[in-house]
Design an enzyme around this catalytic site. Sequence first.
Site, mmCIF file in Angstrom:
data_model
loop_
_atom_site.group_PDB
_atom_site.id
_atom_site.type_symbol
_atom_site.label_atom_id
_atom_site.label_comp_id
_atom_site.label_asym_id
_atom_site.label_seq_id
_atom_site.Cartn_x
_atom_site.Cartn_y
_atom_site.Cartn_z
ATOM 1 N N ARG A 1 0.839 -1.214 0.000
ATOM 2 C CA ARG A 1 0.000 0.000 0.000
ATOM 3 C C ARG A 1 0.871 1.261 0.000
ATOM 4 N NH1 ARG A 1 -3.413 2.787 4.370
ATOM 5 N NH2 ARG A 1 -5.219 3.645 3.292
ATOM 6 N N ILE B 1 -6.985 8.425 -0.001
ATOM 7 C CA ILE B 1 -6.867 6.989 -0.267
ATOM 8 C C ILE B 1 -7.770 6.339 0.789
ATOM 9 C CG2 ILE B 1 -4.677 6.898 1.063
ATOM 10 C CD1 ILE B 1 -3.870 4.456 -0.600
ATOM 11 N N SER B 2 -8.680 5.481 0.354
ATOM 12 C CA SER B 2 -9.659 4.923 1.295
ATOM 13 C C SER B 2 -8.968 4.074 2.364
ATOM 14 C CB SER B 2 -10.671 4.047 0.557
ATOM 15 O OG SER B 2 -11.365 4.790 -0.416
ATOM 16 N N GLN B 3 -9.667 3.941 3.496
ATOM 17 C CA GLN B 3 -9.184 3.079 4.584
ATOM 18 C C GLN B 3 -9.074 1.634 4.065
ATOM 19 O OE1 GLN B 3 -11.995 3.015 7.793
ATOM 20 N NE2 GLN B 3 -10.673 1.788 9.101
#
Length: 216
Positions: free
Chosen positions: A38, A64-66
């Site tokens: 990530r 950026i999404s969880q």
Amino acid sequence: MLQDSYKLKGKRKQLAEEIKNQGIRSEKVIKAIAHLPRHFFFPNDFVDKAYENIAFPIEGGQTISQPYTVAFQTELLDIKKGDKVLEVGTGSGYQAAVLKVLGAEVHSIETVRELHEETKTLFAKLGLDIFTYLGDGSKGLPELAPFDKIIITAAAPSISKPLAEQLKIGGRLVAPVGDKSVQKMILVKRDGENEFKQSTHGQFTFVPLTGTYGWQ
Ligand code: SAM
């Protein structure tokens, strides 16, 4: 930073474990989270934050999404190898990369030019064969439809008819729908030409979807 390390691999494994403990059941999705670095999708100065289970600011005022949210939406999509998937909201490119790791043919559209250009370059550097587009994804990509799966990664006021109609029969669409501050995760299954079944799966907060069928 496009280098990996044992330390970061270890943190990634821990993150995957955490997501499992939060209720994600799909082994394929958990493995993809454990596998995909990530931090490649993170601003350089904040690599240390990449394996915290949090959303994080990226360029253009976006996020950026969880990781849990990425896993949750991906699990609902139920990706099969070779699925043709439309993602609305490329953002950092992480969600698109997770879909690719699961064997999908990914088409991802982003409205912020700098994010579109950065992810295009990043995917090429990482050898990820993901199709990227710049434009208003709230209308979908009618010229490439139909899709097996559609995922919206920004808060939508509703699921527009033109977008739902870009689903194949038997296809699935996952989107956070609600107002700008809180949304419910909606799964739409297309069972027939005019048959759409909707179910609701928990509460989330995303940045707003803009454009024709967004918040303008
Ligand atoms: N999927 C992303 C990731 O993995 O990093 C996270 C996406 S972020 C929560 C939402 C993204 O949707 C933002 O990058 C935003 O610019 C984009 N967006 C908002 N409205 C859009 C639209 N109409 N068409 C395409 N992208 C849109």
